[in-house]
Scaffold this motif. Structure first.
Motif, PDB file in Angstrom:
ATOM      1  N   MET A   1      67.890  -8.466 -40.530  1.00 35.01           N
ATOM      2  CA  MET A   1      66.706  -7.939 -41.207  1.00 35.01           C
ATOM      3  C   MET A   1      67.061  -6.599 -41.852  1.00 35.01           C
ATOM      4  O   MET A   1      67.641  -5.731 -41.209  1.00 35.01           O
ATOM      5  CB  MET A   1      65.567  -7.769 -40.202  1.00 35.01           C
ATOM      6  CG  MET A   1      64.251  -7.310 -40.820  1.00 35.01           C
ATOM      7  SD  MET A   1      63.522  -8.582 -41.873  1.00 35.01           S
ATOM      8  CE  MET A   1      62.111  -7.694 -42.530  1.00 35.01           C
ATOM      9  N   PRO A   2      66.746  -6.399 -43.122  1.00 38.84           N
ATOM     10  CA  PRO A   2      67.060  -5.129 -43.784  1.00 38.84           C
ATOM     11  C   PRO A   2      66.309  -3.959 -43.157  1.00 38.84           C
ATOM     12  O   PRO A   2      65.243  -4.127 -42.545  1.00 38.84           O
ATOM     13  CB  PRO A   2      66.604  -5.365 -45.228  1.00 38.84           C
ATOM     14  CG  PRO A   2      66.496  -6.840 -45.380  1.00 38.84           C
ATOM     15  CD  PRO A   2      66.137  -7.368 -44.039  1.00 38.84           C
TER      16      PRO A   2
ATOM     17  N   LYS B   1      65.852   0.132 -47.095  1.00 34.58           N
ATOM     18  CA  LYS B   1      66.305  -0.866 -48.066  1.00 34.58           C
ATOM     19  C   LYS B   1      65.125  -1.658 -48.614  1.00 34.58           C
ATOM     20  O   LYS B   1      65.041  -1.918 -49.817  1.00 34.58           O
ATOM     21  CB  LYS B   1      67.312  -1.816 -47.420  1.00 34.58           C
ATOM     22  CG  LYS B   1      67.854  -2.845 -48.396  1.00 34.58           C
ATOM     23  CD  LYS B   1      68.894  -3.750 -47.757  1.00 34.58           C
ATOM     24  CE  LYS B   1      69.449  -4.729 -48.788  1.00 34.58           C
ATOM     25  NZ  LYS B   1      70.454  -5.644 -48.214  1.00 34.58           N
TER      26      LYS B   1
ATOM     27  N   TYR C   1      64.263  -1.710 -52.675  1.00 32.26           N
ATOM     28  CA  TYR C   1      64.333  -2.965 -53.423  1.00 32.26           C
ATOM     29  C   TYR C   1      62.948  -3.455 -53.843  1.00 32.26           C
ATOM     30  O   TYR C   1      62.787  -4.017 -54.928  1.00 32.26           O
ATOM     31  CB  TYR C   1      65.055  -4.031 -52.595  1.00 32.26           C
ATOM     32  CG  TYR C   1      66.559  -3.965 -52.740  1.00 32.26           C
ATOM     33  CD1 TYR C   1      67.203  -4.622 -53.774  1.00 32.26           C
ATOM     34  CD2 TYR C   1      67.322  -3.219 -51.848  1.00 32.26           C
ATOM     35  CE1 TYR C   1      68.579  -4.556 -53.921  1.00 32.26           C
ATOM     36  CE2 TYR C   1      68.704  -3.143 -51.982  1.00 32.26           C
ATOM     37  CZ  TYR C   1      69.325  -3.821 -53.018  1.00 32.26           C
ATOM     38  OH  TYR C   1      70.692  -3.744 -53.161  1.00 32.26           O
TER      39      TYR C   1
ATOM     40  N   TYR D   1      64.786 -10.832 -52.956  1.00 32.33           N
ATOM     41  CA  TYR D   1      65.687 -11.485 -52.000  1.00 32.33           C
ATOM     42  C   TYR D   1      66.373 -10.455 -51.111  1.00 32.33           C
ATOM     43  O   TYR D   1      66.515 -10.645 -49.905  1.00 32.33           O
ATOM     44  CB  TYR D   1      66.719 -12.326 -52.750  1.00 32.33           C
ATOM     45  CG  TYR D   1      67.743 -12.983 -51.870  1.00 32.33           C
ATOM     46  CD1 TYR D   1      67.365 -13.945 -50.938  1.00 32.33           C
ATOM     47  CD2 TYR D   1      69.094 -12.649 -51.963  1.00 32.33           C
ATOM     48  CE1 TYR D   1      68.308 -14.557 -50.118  1.00 32.33           C
ATOM     49  CE2 TYR D   1      70.038 -13.247 -51.153  1.00 32.33           C
ATOM     50  CZ  TYR D   1      69.640 -14.198 -50.239  1.00 32.33           C
ATOM     51  OH  TYR D   1      70.568 -14.797 -49.423  1.00 32.33           O
ATOM     52  N   ASN D   2      66.801  -9.337 -51.708  1.00 29.62           N
ATOM     53  CA  ASN D   2      67.459  -8.288 -50.932  1.00 29.62           C
ATOM     54  C   ASN D   2      66.494  -7.549 -50.017  1.00 29.62           C
ATOM     55  O   ASN D   2      66.919  -6.923 -49.051  1.00 29.62           O
ATOM     56  CB  ASN D   2      68.132  -7.292 -51.877  1.00 29.62           C
ATOM     57  CG  ASN D   2      69.486  -7.773 -52.359  1.00 29.62           C
ATOM     58  OD1 ASN D   2      70.520  -7.429 -51.805  1.00 29.62           O
ATOM     59  ND2 ASN D   2      69.485  -8.591 -53.401  1.00 29.62           N
ATOM     60  N   SER D   3      65.203  -7.594 -50.342  1.00 26.87           N
ATOM     61  CA  SER D   3      64.230  -6.897 -49.494  1.00 26.87           C
ATOM     62  C   SER D   3      63.946  -7.654 -48.206  1.00 26.87           C
ATOM     63  O   SER D   3      63.347  -7.094 -47.283  1.00 26.87           O
ATOM     64  CB  SER D   3      62.925  -6.679 -50.267  1.00 26.87           C
ATOM     65  OG  SER D   3      62.284  -7.915 -50.514  1.00 26.87           O
ATOM     66  N   VAL D   4      64.369  -8.916 -48.123  1.00 22.56           N
ATOM     67  CA  VAL D   4      64.122  -9.706 -46.900  1.00 22.56           C
ATOM     68  C   VAL D   4      65.406 -10.198 -46.261  1.00 22.56           C
ATOM     69  O   VAL D   4      65.372 -10.860 -45.224  1.00 22.56           O
ATOM     70  CB  VAL D   4      63.208 -10.918 -47.206  1.00 22.56           C
ATOM     71  CG1 VAL D   4      61.839 -10.447 -47.662  1.00 22.56           C
ATOM     72  CG2 VAL D   4      63.838 -11.824 -48.251  1.00 22.56           C
ATOM     73  N   SER D   5      66.577  -9.907 -46.871  1.00 16.17           N
ATOM     74  CA  SER D   5      67.844 -10.368 -46.307  1.00 16.17           C
ATOM     75  C   SER D   5      68.926  -9.354 -46.623  1.00 16.17           C
ATOM     76  O   SER D   5      68.708  -8.371 -47.330  1.00 16.17           O
ATOM     77  CB  SER D   5      68.226 -11.745 -46.876  1.00 16.17           C
ATOM     78  OG  SER D   5      68.442 -11.646 -48.271  1.00 16.17           O
ATOM     79  N   ASN D   6      70.113  -9.598 -46.099  1.00  7.53           N
ATOM     80  CA  ASN D   6      71.251  -8.707 -46.314  1.00  7.53           C
ATOM     81  C   ASN D   6      72.417  -9.491 -46.921  1.00  7.53           C
ATOM     82  O   ASN D   6      73.378  -9.832 -46.236  1.00  7.53           O
ATOM     83  CB  ASN D   6      71.691  -8.061 -44.993  1.00  7.53           C
ATOM     84  CG  ASN D   6      70.714  -7.015 -44.521  1.00  7.53           C
ATOM     85  OD1 ASN D   6      70.401  -6.089 -45.235  1.00  7.53           O
ATOM     86  ND2 ASN D   6      70.222  -7.165 -43.300  1.00  7.53           N
ATOM     87  N   PRO D   7      72.345  -9.806 -48.213  1.00  7.98           N
ATOM     88  CA  PRO D   7      73.438 -10.564 -48.832  1.00  7.98           C
ATOM     89  C   PRO D   7      74.684  -9.702 -49.001  1.00  7.98           C
ATOM     90  O   PRO D   7      74.631  -8.477 -48.951  1.00  7.98           O
ATOM     91  CB  PRO D   7      72.862 -10.969 -50.190  1.00  7.98           C
ATOM     92  CG  PRO D   7      71.876  -9.900 -50.487  1.00  7.98           C
ATOM     93  CD  PRO D   7      71.279  -9.511 -49.165  1.00  7.98           C
ATOM     94  N   TYR D   8      75.809 -10.346 -49.209  1.00  5.45           N
ATOM     95  CA  TYR D   8      77.053  -9.634 -49.437  1.00  5.45           C
ATOM     96  C   TYR D   8      77.030  -8.994 -50.828  1.00  5.45           C
ATOM     97  O   TYR D   8      76.134  -9.217 -51.626  1.00  5.45           O
ATOM     98  CB  TYR D   8      78.249 -10.583 -49.304  1.00  5.45           C
ATOM     99  CG  TYR D   8      78.452 -11.090 -47.891  1.00  5.45           C
ATOM    100  CD1 TYR D   8      79.053 -10.284 -46.935  1.00  5.45           C
ATOM    101  CD2 TYR D   8      78.033 -12.364 -47.534  1.00  5.45           C
ATOM    102  CE1 TYR D   8      79.234 -10.735 -45.637  1.00  5.45           C
ATOM    103  CE2 TYR D   8      78.211 -12.827 -46.244  1.00  5.45           C
ATOM    104  CZ  TYR D   8      78.817 -12.006 -45.293  1.00  5.45           C
ATOM    105  OH  TYR D   8      78.989 -12.459 -44.019  1.00  5.45           O
TER     106      TYR D   8
END
Length: 227
Positions: free
Chosen positions: A1-2, A6, A10, A112-119
């Motif tokens: 979870m971000p 973050k 985002y 998407y970045n506000s709910v996950s931690n992509p590479y």
């Protein structure tokens, strides 16, 4: 979870881009330019062309013998003229569509970045930088192309002539005024750059924090590290 920081950055970036899309959407429905001309040999004759991206309006007063107001589809009418005006207007339309698509992509990546931690891929900060940078650059090109079309070509005069017919008319004293639709591109570009800045600030802070956490290990004596 971000982290909450973050999520805030985002989400704010997505909000700024969403507002910019709303402004650009409104710009598509309103006037971008108005050109007025004096119509001779009629002493008091005038003609005006009001342009939006999709629909225009022609108004004539004793030009040459009578007046009238008429709406017309801009691109279809320019196709009858051919040449540089229709090419530039086609470029403007295509670039505006691309601006909307890239802005939509930026919104999706930000959410998407506000709910996950992509590479660190196109689904991370790089995706936001790329989409918003392209949107801002293309919008700037739209500013140049549109103003060049209305100021440096004879588009307005040729449009008036298509409604007059075969009567010989001289159109002089052309005055062009840019309207709200055109100027809305400026806040669109500003908000797009703001969205980039919000992500850059977070990304830079996260990178700095990561380096500070690694520093004690890097600075530790070799004996301690071996132990």
């Amino acid at each position: 979870m971000p982290s909450s920081k973050k999520i805030l950055h985002y989400t704010s970036s997505a909000l700024a881009t969403s507002i910019s899309v709303g402004l650009l959407g409104y710009a598509l429905s309103t006037e971008w330019a108005e050109t007025t001309m004096r119509c001779t040999p009629s002493g008091n004759g005038t003609a005006a062309i009001k342009l939006a991206l999709f629909v225009g309006n022609s108004e004539r007063f004793f030009c040459p013998y009578y007046g009238g107001s008429r709406d017309f589809p801009v691109f279809a009418q320019l196709q009858k003229l051919g040449g540089v005006p229709v090419v530039l207007h086609g470029v403007v339309l295509c670039l505006v569509v691309l601006c909307l698509l890239f802005s939509a992509g930026s919104i999706l990546v930000s959410l998407y970045n506000s709910v996950s931690n992509p590479y660190e891929t196109y689904m991370g900060p790089i995706g936001v930088y790329t989409c918003n940078s392209l949107s801002a650059c293309l919008a700037f090109v739209v500013l140049i192309c549109f103003v060049a079309n209305v100021h440096l070509t004879n588009m307005a005069e040729e449009l008036v002539q298509t409604f007059i017919g075969e009567d010989p008319v001289d159109l002089t004293e052309k005055v062009t005024e840019m309207k709200i639709g055109y100027y809305l591109l400026i806040p669109y570009i500003t908000l797009t750059l703001l969205a980039i800045a919000l992500i850059f600030i977070y990304d830079h802070a996260a990178y700095t924090h990561k380096k500070e956490q690694q520093r004690p290990t890097e600075d530790a004596p070799k004996e301690i590290m071996m132990y």
